[in-house]
Design an enzyme around this catalytic site. Structure first.
Site, short mmCIF file in Angstrom:
data_model
loop_
_atom_site.label_atom_id
_atom_site.label_comp_id
_atom_site.label_asym_id
_atom_site.label_seq_id
_atom_site.Cartn_x
_atom_site.Cartn_y
_atom_site.Cartn_z
N GLU A 249 71.70 -49.70 5.64
CA GLU A 249 71.67 -51.15 5.84
C GLU A 249 70.30 -51.53 6.40
OE1 GLU A 249 74.91 -52.58 8.19
OE2 GLU A 249 76.42 -51.40 7.11
N GLU B 10 79.75 -46.88 10.85
CA GLU B 10 79.16 -47.04 12.17
C GLU B 10 80.09 -46.57 13.29
OE1 GLU B 10 76.07 -50.76 11.45
OE2 GLU B 10 78.05 -51.19 12.32
#
Length: 648
Positions: free
Chosen positions: A313, A142
């Protein structure tokens, strides 16, 4: 099409691993991502490695038939590394260090951290690059999470000056590009350049834009460095990075150029709190999410991955990081999973296998209850999807949509650097245009500026503030109807007003130019009538038409929607009524077949399959001509149906 899960063997007793792996396979899970945060576990001190636990974990997972995605650990540099290189710590806009104690505590400007990252990636690539269970890599984790792209340290200043030297060669050229004659901002040496922050008032917007470009290019370079190492030592394995939702602080398309496929982290309910919905909308979608939040990002990251993407995710229950974190309604985890697959996802991977019982994310749900071998509600829904996938079999490939929407990260930066109106939010404008198209039952592809627009019957450009030569050429070559929105073509590359006024190089093609603009405070609006109806709010432009034709006007007669050939220009931020009217009008001009959908229903096509998703409370009956292959023609609340056409 498969399922996956994020697993942290270092969080659980080793004698649990075999049982965990077996249960994953029983649920229909094929992929497992591991070790993206484990740097300190396998290198507790520099050069002192303990890979035994990771060796055994990978062997256990592979023995169960799981395919492993291994993360590089550079998101979480260990304490010994921070102590050795304190200059790697990022600094916020107020000059405060953002130190050790969580994650992402590094600036991309630190050459020392680049070298340490290069070293550890090479170590793990050499050790695990040929492991029989390894199928792919995830770089870092991320990029930019917790607002960590921009940093204002002395390390960043030095790197920025070097970047400026490479891009401008001389202070004179820099002064010219930035317009430094204004307010006596001229410099005679690159060493005189300061960070565009903490001045008496607004700093130079051209400097801010270059500072953002500089940081964005560093992210892409950092990622490219890791990819080069992984490909050298782990051939035959693909590489991805897990991007985020509603995040625009770097150019994701540039990072995507490094990768074999894109992935993203889908937290649909959490993102409701992050989007500037009204309170009524937030309450409306609090337990299901808005029907276009996940879908928009699926389409975006399919573009970033050049047709290939994962959900790395997937939200399995309540998260821990939003202001409010409700439990999703029953059925939503299953719906979100199928929705990702409908938009082309190759794998949907849930975060995480088991809810943690400690540290920062202990309130974040997993597929299993905290510290137990017992499925959560999300785990049960994932199991259902696994069984449905086995029954349904392989899904057909995705096809090019009939509608494209142009998404530009630099426009996001420019509108934040000089918004001119507090509520002019680029990502909100794009999302609303996307939503309006989807409310008509249309499939939408997201494309970057300059992408080939061949085959698209309708091209939406909500705003594209700087028109690059590539973007100009692509729009000129577009075969379909093109709709451009406010502020398009309003800036040069160096954040100046273009010669001849906006929309800059497109003025001749649009047949109009923008003479002045007005940002409207909440409560103000200007009605529009003619071929489309509604009002503009937030932003209103006054156009001078040359050979463009006004097909809708404001109350005072000024042009509101101008058309020349297939190009349309909308001179303001449309309210919901006007936006629906405009998108319906241009869809008709493009000869697209549309269907007005309720606010809680969405349709997506994948090959010869049609998916219907119900985010609402009541049942929805599928249109005639569709035969269910999963579910029934009456789609229940928080559920979905998969259909084939009954027409030959």
């Amino acid at each position: 099409m498969s399922l996956g899960v994020c697993y942290y063997p270092e969080h659980w007793p080793e004698d649990w691993w075999v049982r965990d792996a077996a249960r994953m396979r029983e649920m229909g899970i094929e992929y497992v991502r591991i070790a993206e945060f484990a740097w300190s576990r396998y290198e507790p001190d520099r050069g002192k490695f303990d890979f035994g636990w990771l060796d055994r974990a990978m062997d256990v997972l592979a023995a169960a038939g799981l395919k492993i995605v291994l993360g590089t650990p550079t998101c979480t540099p260990p304490k010994w590394l921070v102590d050795a290189h304190p200059e790697m710590i990022p600094v916020d806009e107020q000059g405060r260090p953002r130190g050790f104690g969580s994650r992402r505590h590094y600036t991309f400007s630190s050459r020392a951290y680049w070298e340490e990252s290069r070293r550890i990636v090479e170590v793990i690539a050499k050790r695990y690059g040929h492991h029989p269970g390894l199928v792919g890599w995830q770089t870092d984790n991320e990029y930019g999470c917790h607002d960590t792209i921009l940093s204002w340290s002395e390390t960043d200043l030095k790197a920025f000056r070097d970047w400026l030297r490479r891009n401008y060669q001389s202070p004179e050229q820099l002064n010219e590009a930035w317009g430094n004659t204004f307010w006596s901002m001229e410099v005679t040496d690159f060493e005189q350049v300061t960070l565009p922050v903490l001045a008496v008032t607004e700093t130079n917007p051209a400097a801010k834009l270059d500072f953002w470009r500089f940081h964005s290019q560093q992210v892409a370079g950092f990622d490219a460095m890791q990819c080069e190492i992984l490909r050298a030592h782990s051939p035959g394995r693909w590489i991805t990075h897990n991007f985020m939702g509603f995040f625009n602080d770097f150019d994701h398309f540039a990072v995507g150029d490094n990768l074999d496929l894109a992935s993203w982290d889908s937290y649909p309910i959490g993102f409701v709190e992050r989007f500037p919905f009204s309170e009524a909308e937030k309450n409306r979608w609090a337990l299901t999410s808005h029907p276009d939040i996940a879908a928009f990002h699926h389409d975006l990251y399919r573009a970033v991955g050049k047709g290939r993407f994962w959900v790395m995710e997937q939200q399995p229950g309540p998260v821990n990081w939003a202001p409010w974190n409700p439990v999703p309604k029953r059925g939503m985890v299953r719906l979100w999973t199928w929705e990702a697959l409908a938009h082309g996802a190759e794998v949907v991977s849930y975060f995480r296998w088991r809810q943690a019982t400690f540290a920062q994310e202990q309130m974040h749900a997993g597929l299993n209850l905290p510290g137990l071998h017992e499925l959560s509600q999300g785990g049960r829904e994932a199991t259902t999807v696994g069984a449905e996938l086995r029954k349904l079999g392989a899904l057909p490939g995705t096809r090019q949509a009939s509608v494209a929407i142009v998404y530009d990260y630099e426009t996001s930066w420019i509108t934040r650097i000089q918004p001119q109106g507090t509520d002019f939010r680029y990502y909100e404008l794009v999302f609303r245009w996307y939503e309006a198209a989807r409310r008509l039952g249309l499939d939408v592809d997201v494309v970057p500026p300059g992408a080939d627009l061949k085959g698209y019957r309708l091209v939406l450009v909500p705003s594209l503030m700087h028109i690059s030569p590539a973007a100009e050429a692509a729009l000129a070559a577009a075969e379909g109807v093109v709709l451009m929105g406010p502020r398009t073509g309003s800036k040069t590359r160096h954040h100046g007003i273009p010669p001849g006024l906006p929309p800059g190089p497109l003025s001749g093609r649009v047949g109009a130019r923008v003479l002045e603009v007005s940002s409207l405070r909440p409560g103000l609006a200007d009605k529009v009538k003619g071929a489309v109806k509604g009002s503009v709010e937030r932003w209103r432009e006054r156009l001078d038409t040359t050979d463009g034709k006004a097909i809708a006007t404001f109350a005072n007669g000024d042009p509101a929607l101008v058309i020349k050939g297939k190009l349309h220009y909308l001179a303001g931020w449309p309210d919901a009524t006007l936006l629906a009217s405009v998108i319906k009008h241009v869809s008709a001009a493009a000869k697209l077949k549309t269907v007005a959908l309720p606010e809680h229903i969405r349709i997506r096509r994948r090959g010869d399959l049609t998916f219907i998703f119900n985010y609402g409370e009541g049942r929805y009956t599928a249109p005639p001509g569709l035969k269910p292959v999963l579910g029934s023609r009456s789609v229940a609340a928080q559920s979905l149906g998969v259909f084939k056409s009954t027409k030959a």
